[in-house]
Motif scaffolding. Structure first.
Motif, PDB file in Angstrom:
ATOM      1  N   TYR A  59       0.721  -1.214   0.005  1.00 29.45           N
ATOM      2  CA  TYR A  59      -0.017  -0.013  -0.164  1.00 29.45           C
ATOM      3  C   TYR A  59       0.880   1.190   0.228  1.00 29.45           C
ATOM      4  O   TYR A  59       2.005   1.345   0.627  1.00 29.45           O
ATOM      5  CB  TYR A  59      -0.968   0.028   1.281  1.00 29.45           C
ATOM      6  N   LYS A  81      -2.705  -2.245   5.585  1.00 34.28           N
ATOM      7  CA  LYS A  81      -4.036  -1.521   4.844  1.00 34.28           C
ATOM      8  C   LYS A  81      -4.626  -0.842   6.041  1.00 34.28           C
ATOM      9  O   LYS A  81      -4.899  -0.902   7.238  1.00 34.28           O
ATOM     10  CB  LYS A  81      -5.008  -2.684   4.452  1.00 34.28           C
ATOM     11  N   GLU A  83      -7.556   1.671   6.739  1.00 34.86           N
ATOM     12  CA  GLU A  83      -8.896   2.545   5.914  1.00 34.86           C
ATOM     13  C   GLU A  83      -8.962   4.014   5.504  1.00 34.86           C
ATOM     14  O   GLU A  83      -8.336   4.668   6.430  1.00 34.86           O
ATOM     15  CB  GLU A  83      -9.918   2.078   6.879  1.00 34.86           C
ATOM     16  N   ALA A 104      -5.294   5.381   1.718  1.00 32.19           N
ATOM     17  CA  ALA A 104      -4.555   4.193   1.213  1.00 32.19           C
ATOM     18  C   ALA A 104      -4.927   3.617  -0.207  1.00 32.19           C
ATOM     19  O   ALA A 104      -6.062   3.604  -0.589  1.00 32.19           O
ATOM     20  CB  ALA A 104      -4.851   3.131   2.131  1.00 32.19           C
ATOM     21  N   SER A 106      -2.979   0.862  -3.638  1.00 30.04           N
ATOM     22  CA  SER A 106      -2.275  -0.164  -3.901  1.00 30.04           C
ATOM     23  C   SER A 106      -1.817  -0.195  -5.348  1.00 30.04           C
ATOM     24  O   SER A 106      -1.361  -1.314  -5.619  1.00 30.04           O
ATOM     25  CB  SER A 106      -2.982  -1.371  -3.648  1.00 30.04           C
TER      26      SER A 106
END
Length: 137
Positions: A59, A81, A83, A104, A106
């Protein structure tokens, strides 16, 4: 080799390619780099995404808030991760609450913050379509 087998192999290669690459994120702090501010001008900055050097980085994170007594922005790599959220924080003695946010994502360079996106979702979607075309043909 029949066409459905070829489509299946292509879908597997696309999925493997998308998940085997290392992640490149913007890594900076607005405290020591003015280019790392909330408004990120990717066309006129010297900051470039760099390959994450932490274990299992999946991330890219962008946070805004109070750090070391100063309001600022941090961008970094993470294996965890977070939120997406924003909250208002009021400390003792402050005249008003401060907005603090975490975002976040990816995909490479996605934490610049102007629009967080996820290229891996597109890759999975495309691979799924190719797989379904091969399977249901």
């Amino acid at each position: 080799m029949d066409k459905s087998n070829l489509y299946l192999q292509l879908a597997i290669i696309l999925l493997a390619f998308g998940y085997s690459q290392s992640l490149d994120c913007y890594v900076c702090s607005s405290h020591n780099n003015t280019d790392c501010s909330e408004i990120f001008d990717k066309e006129n900055t010297k900051i470039q995404p760099t390959t994450c050097d932490i274990y299992d980085a999946k991330y890219c994170i962008k946070t805004t808030g109070l750090y070391e007594g100063k309001i600022g922005v941090l961008r970094f790599c993470s294996s965890r991760k977070f939120e997406d959220y924003c909250d208002y924080v009021k400390r003792v003695g402050d005249s008003r609450p401060l907005r603090s946010c975490v975002y976040a994502c990816s995909s490479d360079g996605c934490n610049r913050g102007d629009k967080l996106s996820n290229v891996n979702s597109l890759l999975v979607f495309t691979s799924s379509i190719i797989f379904m075309a091969a399977y249901f043909k």
